[in-house]
Design a protein around this motif. Structure first.
Motif, mmCIF file in Angstrom:
data_model
loop_
_atom_site.group_PDB
_atom_site.id
_atom_site.type_symbol
_atom_site.label_atom_id
_atom_site.label_comp_id
_atom_site.label_asym_id
_atom_site.label_seq_id
_atom_site.Cartn_x
_atom_site.Cartn_y
_atom_site.Cartn_z
ATOM 1 N N ARG A 286 0.832 -1.209 0.000
ATOM 2 C CA ARG A 286 0.000 0.000 0.000
ATOM 3 C C ARG A 286 0.872 1.268 0.000
ATOM 4 O O ARG A 286 0.523 2.267 -0.637
ATOM 5 C CB ARG A 286 -0.956 -0.012 1.201
ATOM 6 N N ARG D 272 -11.145 -2.142 3.462
ATOM 7 C CA ARG D 272 -10.131 -2.941 2.790
ATOM 8 C C ARG D 272 -10.757 -4.108 2.040
ATOM 9 O O ARG D 272 -11.777 -4.665 2.484
ATOM 10 C CB ARG D 272 -9.163 -3.534 3.838
ATOM 11 N N SER D 273 -10.103 -4.505 0.987
ATOM 12 C CA SER D 273 -10.512 -5.709 0.269
ATOM 13 C C SER D 273 -10.551 -6.882 1.249
ATOM 14 O O SER D 273 -9.720 -6.982 2.166
ATOM 15 C CB SER D 273 -9.501 -5.977 -0.852
ATOM 16 N N GLY D 277 -8.033 -6.810 5.882
ATOM 17 C CA GLY D 277 -8.326 -5.934 7.017
ATOM 18 C C GLY D 277 -8.257 -6.700 8.333
ATOM 19 O O GLY D 277 -7.580 -7.730 8.424
ATOM 20 N N TRP D 301 -17.801 -4.619 -1.905
ATOM 21 C CA TRP D 301 -16.362 -4.420 -2.057
ATOM 22 C C TRP D 301 -16.016 -2.935 -2.056
ATOM 23 O O TRP D 301 -16.544 -2.158 -2.835
ATOM 24 C CB TRP D 301 -15.867 -5.089 -3.353
ATOM 25 N N ASP D 303 -12.337 -0.561 -1.305
ATOM 26 C CA ASP D 303 -10.943 -0.417 -0.888
ATOM 27 C C ASP D 303 -10.368 0.690 -1.746
ATOM 28 O O ASP D 303 -10.098 0.498 -2.936
ATOM 29 C CB ASP D 303 -10.190 -1.739 -1.098
ATOM 30 N N GLY D 311 -9.922 -6.565 -6.940
ATOM 31 C CA GLY D 311 -10.451 -6.812 -5.606
ATOM 32 C C GLY D 311 -11.696 -7.675 -5.595
ATOM 33 O O GLY D 311 -11.831 -8.574 -4.754
#
Lengths: 338, 338, 338, 338, 338, 338
Positions: A286, D272-273, D277, D301, D303, D311
């Motif tokens: 990231r 987050r995907s 996370g 979804w 992110d 993703g």
């Protein structure tokens, strides 16, 4: 498209390049980061044989691989180090010579200048930039613990020595438009965020000098390796994907290593095959996306407890599963009524 | 009765002993651990002036204090070290001499032999044993990170050098029936559990050599400082109560220190006034009870961010509140119907 | 080559061996660890029918499977236990007999001796060693919490009873050159590292007795299951791969289980499909590599919340992805200039 | 058979349904949760065109997909909210109208009643139940921090307003036998376990009102999202699988967000995907099994740092690998001797 | 006014009450919780000598102490237990008798009925309520680990046995208006939240039965000892302040204790002097304030590694420093402008 | 000399100043931070009665107290807020007036200008600087969660509104040479590090505006409250010592508070008496030493579960025990041989 995944050849120097290239392809890699030892990349040949880089690059392409970096850690180490018997084992004979310390340092300096020229030659063959990764050595590493008390002047002298020896090398890098990436690492002039900043400052911030980012040398020390990426967002010239494990509980030896070999059960930390250590690669990817790093992710595979072929293969899969492309669009956009 | 609490005078060498003794008494201490520098304890006077130790001990008793140890860290450091300019600042002129490394090492060796005699003299005056605490130095500390690769033989040679230089010193300790306590510490031949075991083994396990246990040098490294007590239960000859703080999150520098002075905000770890760091002294006291350690708890006070008088006072209170006597009886006994 | 992955058949005793073998193959397993109940492995037939083991082994090979262990936990449990109604449900009628406690224990003892012979027969058919895994029972498990106060003599008597009952069994194991692996587990004579050491000592350290290592019974208790491997590095005769989850926060019931069935939401811990619990299998594999354990990794699959066929399949994949071969060479070698 | 995995179309409203359906199928999904915006699902058409739902469902089946829920978060938000300029961007023109707050709320109320009819129409076409997911808005969200001091009466008034506005809507849901699932979320009348209980109570516990469970809005706040499932075990009408990451160390901004956009490096938390996370989906699936939730697992979804197609694909794989069927049989059964 | 702090005399039964009372006063205590063994409190004398309680209470007041509870753990243990040789050591001869198990249980039952009468007598002398604390024993504790598999019926039978034996005892408690407080503890019918709920239910929820809350028996198991207070807010009749330490890392033995005596270095957990273990007493006091518990905080001091007089003194100081009065007013009130 | 410890009088506004002053002195405080409400400090009197500040200061000195700050949080809140019924309860009638929002804001603005003049008057009487602490209010707090989506322009407008309203106030502060310290807090224009930076920037960095540092509003959010001190090292004008506890495990409500009153058992966080919460004051004091903050440490005592007099006393002791003077000398100095 995600970043290319390469294999650093330094830990495979016992294998001829042709053999290794076949293996790397089979493991799933997109390219190699060539070590300047073994028969993988020969700096002297590059600067003397006008066909060397062309032939080499053609070989790689035939194998379905590419190259974005060459690495000369071993010679670079000798530029600033207090030379002793250990260096003889890692230096080519023409750099070691008679082993007189100052002579070794000067020959190493010359060899690093040649390495810049070689990288430039390979870039010409490849049609894209080639980074040189490596070490710098340090005349003050042995002063890391301040007892007997170390004066600020002693440390300052070490950074001046570094600048005095590396500026002439970096002049050649600038001439041929190649970048040098120091792998921040114990025994080097920079081994954490603080010393990396000091090294950059010692060189007046010149852009030829940046980093081959490798979190494995930072995490076990307690250094903030994600913050490193943001602080040096415009100097991350290359990346080593390497994992390291450290203990969550105290052990018979600690970060200083207890004079124990890698793999010893009493160690507090050890390098590990990617995904089996403690480095948080999710945050690293990231951060790379945020700083817009687009270069290769190069696996430096090291794990004293695992068969290296097993490991190199799982490491390649790990990186390919982990890496991802950043978002091209803001999120809320899709919420709006059309 | 709980253990006596003493103050190590090494960090107060700028104050005359008389002044410091008054302060220590006022802070609440039961005794002093005398540094062999400043005017606190003079090894040469002890071995040349037959009244020295008697007068000194009388002074302490007048102040309401006692003594169980003298400490000669600075000279001990020079016995095995690779001598350089840093040592000049910490050695007395008659040990430093012309600064020739091997000469310095030999004069330091001689001085440590004298220190054993001096401790014996002081023991005579005090009517109880006096331990000598100190450092050993090391010819291999600078090899702590194994790059360029360090061979096992190089490490082995370091331990042999240590044994060769310290056995003659320890012979005097045996003669005069005094014990030497190494403070396990970075830059010494032993800096964790593993190297402490190796040092003991290098000396063939002779009993003159043991430890001045100090957890502050072990905790931040990730070394199991409680386990240390159990492993060396019969060689804990003296104890330093000293605390150290380390970060729970990664920082710009790490365990290796980033060539930063103590107190720098970017450090990962720093010494702290007792009770303000991370060392778990509760477990340490319980371990001391289990191994039946009955000697003093000597506060080596160091905290670069705090006024030392404030600190020495709170540290004394901390130790007195913490320490406790072990149980004399089994618990279930009281449950039985009589 | 990595270790073979087998499926322990104990939790599938409701299925005929042929059916189970087909499933196991399809799930990806390399072999079975045969339970001595259901129709999976019949100790009595083995010692009475000279064709039994040959036929059985041929069947397995036809299915593409192998076998390295048989397990007789249920009968072993009765050797030392205080027998009550619960045992009737887990013992074959000829061992239970009239249920008189001492009679049951003696018949169980005899059955375990027969199990050694049977293992020897199967080894003959297979052409390689067969380990017998199992439980021992314990006459002192109910004394685990020392209230009303338990005397040291009561515990000592329990270990003596264990030795008196198992030595005659192990004599047969020695005769036929078969090893017995106790699965360290609550309700057995050994349920942690300390009691495992005591059990070994009670038997005088005889080599016929070792362990079927299973971390799932140790982790939730707070027992150091990795240390177990190093302490008993020459007695790990077989391995169960079984996971267990425990809560990171306190719960309405705790380690003692609250008299709740497995799967109850109020439990503090529960067995889990491999990879879904808290056991750190990475460290376990590294320890196996260090002690040179080369036997099978046998999945004892148990998860009260999951369909077992789903679980057995994912568990096999998990183990195959996790396991790896140790390194054959030292690492620094490849760094040297050739 | 495991639960179907669907993709919520709200974040893909820029794509026509046909295009998105092809992508979703290719990513591996079993169905879609249709957003009532973009061209994905049109409430007005459903209630005016008798062929709309039949055609739509036929399209989905042609693509190999099914549908179990439609979602009208944006209009639902306006029912209780204090309306301002932000709402104009998310509401269809016929609901926004002239933007007069009370008028907007009443038109939104009417639209939500229509949404129930539409769901009923789609259920008829599909031959199974269709849930309506959505938001409720809240007239008291801005009072979340009690300074200037907020009286209990002000909060009570907010829940009464909610009941007054939603009871007429839920009357239609009851008439057509459709369930409404509130996604518990900041800015809604319920944003944690406590407020969810209060919302249920404000409606007198009527069954038309339940939840579209989504752990991502709860975890970063410190709310016990697993406990949520048990407390509302009979009101979990639909599920969003959405992950969120939060920092393990303090940051420049915190849970309140620092008025920073999603994706900003200084945020404490971000969506987050799936699998990248902090949400513990393992415990969530086990809770779903315990409460017998059999509906779809719908991937919402989001992110801000990842390409959404990358993703959505990895998220689908993640859910399919994670989900599992509960056990049909008790475990000890297989241990019994037959 | 804060709660009174008392000392439980059970661990001091070797000292005569007069001696102990002087010590307790000197340690700082406000009262004693009298054990019904040693010479501290004699149930038989109370029910036979009409002056006994008056004299005893006068003695306490002379010493500056009060009493709010008597404790008969040892006899209570025998009411439900499977009696064996261990019980002889903890029971008075007239309860043990010939040691026939059922006879012992019946005599223990009778003794507990007498204890209620005695408490009533002491309450008369003191002019305020006296609680009886104690154990219950359990016929099913040895079944805590469900192997060999334990049927639900077996557990149910244990609770029925408990109810059958304790209801007649509690009838006397009701008659004389005294409360019984079970100390939830391993080996008792209740040892965590779940079993405590089951015990209450087995008795039909009668109010004579409640708890002597003691967190030290719950924390190391992983039981939520703060939740316990809220679940049984109207049944906390008395409180033991006792601390326990448990390891943050795995150990050679675990929660099951490894058949090791208290104080053994290999134990995972051990009782500790107050403030030196892991129990969070801050949360406990806040919970007591919330449920409005106003009774004494009784120190049951136990620490196998510490001198008990040192410990009892520091424990008293610890509790007095920790405890506090709840707020009488709401906070925002003071903010308002007058 | 350590820093003075003062008590903020805001939570004691129901007591007359004289009564409170006596109590504060008895609790151990060195001074008061006077709230501009109750009868503690009257801004209007200060600017109209030339004897007011002199008399007030004389009163404090008579009580043995001093003053370094006055606080006008309640009026400051109204400067930028969207005014509603809640503000009436916290504003003096002459500021509230008819309650018209813009009128209230303008009158609050005027009152804050007067507060600067008043502080200047009190400084004259005291002979040293007086800081004004307070809140700012915010027109955008209700937009903290970005749904419905909040545009960057909306946030920017909020900061512009803040600057437009506060610059004229700060002009007076500059004129009379007084500093304003915003207490960074939810509902204000700054509530974390990020928004504090933005607020400073909105004002062009003018020095009249700084902070009344209070970690209790930052810690539970996940904001780095120690970093705050370093980022704003030259703008920490005053300090509130206030503690807050937050849960280590998820709860029924979270950071957003669940519309629950302080003290509710279901809250995730709550203010706590100093030393009983989670704030790490050790690190805070070290940071104050590093930035050379020399002002008072002012206890803002708030704990909904504790009697405030008990708390104010223990809080004063806590701060006095914690605070310490920095070191005046470097450490290694004392090591040198003289």
């Amino acid at each position: 498209m995600a970043r290319p995944v390469t294999l650093f050849t330094g830990q495979w120097a016992d294998l001829p390049l042709e053999v290794l290239a076949d293996k790397a392809k089979e493991f799933g890699y997109d390219g190699l980061e060539l070590a300047c030892w073994g028969d993988h990349y020969d700096v002297t040949k590059s600067v003397t044989d006008p066909h060397y880089d062309g032939n080499l690059y053609a070989l790689l392409k035939r194998k379905g691989l590419d190259v974005w970096a060459i690495s000369n850690h071993l010679v670079g180490q000798a530029v600033c180090d207090l030379i002793d018997a250990r260096h003889k084992a890692i230096l080519p004979p023409h750099v070691w010579g008679d082993g007189d310390p100052e002579g070794v340092r000067q020959r190493a300096t010359h060899e690093m200048r040649k390495t810049a020229w070689a990288a430039s030659n390979l870039a010409g063959a490849a049609g894209h930039d080639i980074v040189v990764n490596g070490f710098t050595g340090s005349s003050i590493w042995h002063l890391l613990y301040s007892f007997p008390p170390v004066s600020p002047e002693m440390i300052e002298a070490g950074y001046k020595d570094f600048a005095d020896r590396w500026n002439p090398i970096l002049d050649v890098f600038d001439e041929v438009n190649v970048k040098f990436g120091l792998e921040v690492h114990p025994t080097e002039i920079a081994f954490d965020v603080v010393t990396a900043e000091r090294a950059v400052k010692a060189l007046g911030g010149r852009k030829a000098f940046g980093f081959n980012y490798d979190p494995s040398h930072l995490g076990y020390q307690g250094v903030d390796y994600v913050e490193f990426i943001y602080r040096f967002s415009d100097r991350i010239y290359h990346v080593h994907m390497k994992d390291v494990g450290w203990s969550s509980v105290p052990r018979p030896s600690g970060v200083f290593g207890g004079h124990l070999s890698f793999g010893n059960v009493n160690r507090y930390w050890d390098f590990r095959s990617l995904g089996r250590g403690n480095i948080n690669f999710e945050e690293i990817i990231r951060a790379f996306n945020r700083i817009n790093y687009k270069g290769p992710l190069s696996v430096e595979w090291e794990d004293s407890g695992m068969d290296r072929e097993h490991g190199a293969k799982e490491a390649c899969q790990f990186v390919k599963k982990l890496d991802f492309e950043p978002s091209a669009t803001a999120f809320d956009a899709a919420f709006a009524e059309k």
